[in-house]
Enzyme design. Structure first.
Site, PDB file in Angstrom:
ATOM      1  N   SER A  66       0.854  -1.179   0.000  1.00 32.33           N
ATOM      2  CA  SER A  66       0.000   0.000   0.000  1.00 32.33           C
ATOM      3  C   SER A  66       0.891   1.231   0.000  1.00 32.33           C
ATOM      4  O   SER A  66       1.816   1.332   0.806  1.00 32.33           O
ATOM      5  CB  SER A  66      -0.908   0.000   1.235  1.00 32.33           C
ATOM      6  OG  SER A  66      -1.831   1.070   1.174  1.00 32.33           O
ATOM      7  N   GLU A  67       0.606   2.166  -0.901  1.00 27.54           N
ATOM      8  CA  GLU A  67       1.544   3.280  -1.094  1.00 27.54           C
ATOM      9  C   GLU A  67       1.661   4.220   0.097  1.00 27.54           C
ATOM     10  O   GLU A  67       2.553   5.056   0.138  1.00 27.54           O
ATOM     11  CB  GLU A  67       1.207   4.074  -2.362  1.00 27.54           C
ATOM     12  CG  GLU A  67      -0.183   4.621  -2.432  1.00 27.54           C
ATOM     13  CD  GLU A  67      -1.082   3.822  -3.351  1.00 27.54           C
ATOM     14  OE1 GLU A  67      -1.895   4.434  -4.065  1.00 27.54           O
ATOM     15  OE2 GLU A  67      -0.993   2.579  -3.359  1.00 27.54           O
ATOM     16  N   ASN A  68       0.766   4.079   1.091  1.00 23.10           N
ATOM     17  CA  ASN A  68       0.907   4.898   2.291  1.00 23.10           C
ATOM     18  C   ASN A  68       1.865   4.279   3.310  1.00 23.10           C
ATOM     19  O   ASN A  68       1.997   4.788   4.413  1.00 23.10           O
ATOM     20  CB  ASN A  68      -0.452   5.179   2.934  1.00 23.10           C
ATOM     21  CG  ASN A  68      -1.200   3.919   3.314  1.00 23.10           C
ATOM     22  OD1 ASN A  68      -1.255   2.972   2.544  1.00 23.10           O
ATOM     23  ND2 ASN A  68      -1.786   3.905   4.489  1.00 23.10           N
TER      24      ASN A  68
END
Length: 488
Positions: free
Chosen positions: A315-317
């Site tokens: 997840s890019e976060n």
């Protein structure tokens, strides 16, 4: 000596929120940590809102949801410009921008993260492939509409471009700000910070980019109580620190594992057709892959994995190794995915800030990404982030994903009530040019990597090639080895 004259050797411990935000003036620029509602310096923002400043420039991934976090500054009309990657579900933010009351400098999420990191590292600019061939590189995006929202008052400038090893890149200038507001889980009285879960996100990067960084923490401890190897942001980046009095930490999308079967959104035939798309996409996942999934239908793909297949979701976060949704009562505001849903971690998972996340993506270390779309062209162009004048969600991390070496699969419904979504040329602003490897709809599967271009390689059970042609604007090749669409 001039460098050291700017600050004390340790962060100033503030006894009140008003002391923490003292000196911030109208017209200031602020880098603010957070992703959705996670990792938001909510107490500092509330104190800032009470100062009744104006003409502020905010640099943040997004502005939370209505009534919380940076939305409070927007709602009090204290903000002139926002530099962000995502407007998301903040209806007031979207309305103010479209009506010409607010400036928006939309920026790909990975680019924004790197702008902050590079700014704090003393690097004035860098080249990135994200946004090449789109309105980001070409210029002309409406930073500000004239009042009423029909004419553009401030368009974005085109970027300098350059080719390296046969690939196109654009030059992006780094960001530093007058102030930074960040939120950490734990800090010591020197200013060292530790973040928890995916609440790390943009916070370490904002701390680097601020000329004066103010940190709020849930727990403030003595120096030495945090092991050196556990420190995420060293005290050198932090100028003021305060223990936050209370934390709301609202969860934007409380998604739970109740033990019931995962339901695909929709009713009747629409639900059946969406599930067909999701099941087919799951067939592309191979054992041991590192995979990034976009919001919407792609999020559901892991629920239909073939037997014996194990993948690692990124997840890019800031998560590698996402697990299932938490059981009721186990949800945690510090553990969310890019869709702001509550998640868990699997054994062997890792956590990191947003710049590291996009380094994985940009560097080609993620094997596969699955994204949704508004439109797709015969040349593999993708549009999925904006309907000018009507809907401005933002590209988030999509431009970074599709410009990377990661294989890109798109899942979408074949048409809307208005007509086909597979076009000769996209009419909406692009997310990426020539970036799609495979397209999966409820009618069939298209391969964009075969010689000759877009090729129909699979057709759904009960669907004819003529039906697909009738619902597709562009022409396409029909594979000589055309197969029935596999969903199991």
């Amino acid at each position: 000596l001039a460098r050291f004259a700017r600050r004390n050797f340790a962060a100033k411990i503030c006894s009140s929120l008003s002391e923490a935000v003292e000196g911030i003036q109208s017209g200031s620029s602020l880098a603010v940590g957070g992703f959705g509602n996670s990792g938001v310096p909510e107490n500092l923002i509330k104190a800032l809102a009470e100062l009744n400043l104006n003409n502020l420039t905010l640099v943040s991934n997004n502005c939370a949801v209505d009534g919380y976090g940076l939305a409070q500054l927007l709602e009090k009309k204290q903000v002139k410009r926002v530099v962000a990657s995502y407007v998301g579900e903040n209806a007031f933010f979207e309305k103010e921008y479209i009506s010409g009351q607010l400036e928006l400098e939309i920026t790909p999420q990975g680019t924004l993260a790197e702008k902050l990191r590079a700014g704090g590292a003393g690097i004035p600019a860098f080249y990135t492939p994200a946004g090449y061939g789109t309105v980001i590189s070409d210029g002309g995006f409406p930073i500000k509409y004239k009042s009423g929202g029909k004419e553009v008052e401030i368009p974005s400038e085109p970027r300098e471009t350059r080719e390296f090893n046969g690939k196109h890149y654009i030059l992006e200038k780094s960001i530093t700000t007058d102030y930074a507001l960040v939120k950490a889980w734990k800090g010591d009285k020197l200013g060292n910070l530790v973040f928890r879960g995916s609440a790390m996100n943009f916070n370490p990067l904002c701390a680097m980019a601020g000329k004066l960084t103010i940190a709020e923490v849930e727990e403030l401890v003595e120096p030495g109580e945090i092991a050196p190897s556990e420190i995420h942001t060293p005290a050198v980046y932090v100028h003021r620190i305060i223990k936050g009095p209370t934390y709301l930490k609202p969860i934007e999308r409380r998604t739970l594992n109740t033990g019931a079967e995962i339901q695909v959104p929709g009713k009747g035939e629409a639900k059946i057709l969406r599930e067909r798309i999701i099941r087919r996409a799951a067939q592309e996942l191979k054992d041991g892959m590192f995979v990034n999934l976009g919001i919407g239908m792609p999020t559901l793909v892991p629920n239909f994995l073939p037997q014996g297949i194990k993948i690692y979701l990124q997840s890019e976060n800031g998560i590698l190794g996402m697990g299932p949704y938490p059981r009721p009562g186990e949800e945690d505001a510090d553990f969310i995915n890019a869709g702001k849903e509550t998640v868990t971690l699997i054994k062997g998972a890792s956590l990191f800030h947003s710049s590291d996340s996009f380094a994985m993506i940009r560097g080609g270390h993620i094997h596969l990404s699955i994204l949704g779309a508004l439109q797709v062209s015969k040349d593999g162009d993708l549009a999925n982030w904006i309907v000018p004048g009507k809907m401005v969600k933002g590209m988030g991390g999509a431009m970074d994903l599709v410009s990377s070496p990661t294989r890109c699969i798109v899942t979408m419904e074949h048409k809307t009530k208005e007509g086909p979504k597979i076009l000769n040329k996209c009419t909406l602003p692009l997310t990426g040019k020539g970036v799609i490897s495979m397209l999966i709809t409820e009618l069939g599967v298209f391969d964009f990597e075969r010689e000759g271009g877009i090729t129909l390689v699979e057709v759904a059970n009960g669907v004819t090639v003529d039906q697909i042609k009738a619902n597709t604007e562009c022409s396409f090749i029909v594979a000589s080895d055309l197969k029935e669409m596999k969903t199991n």
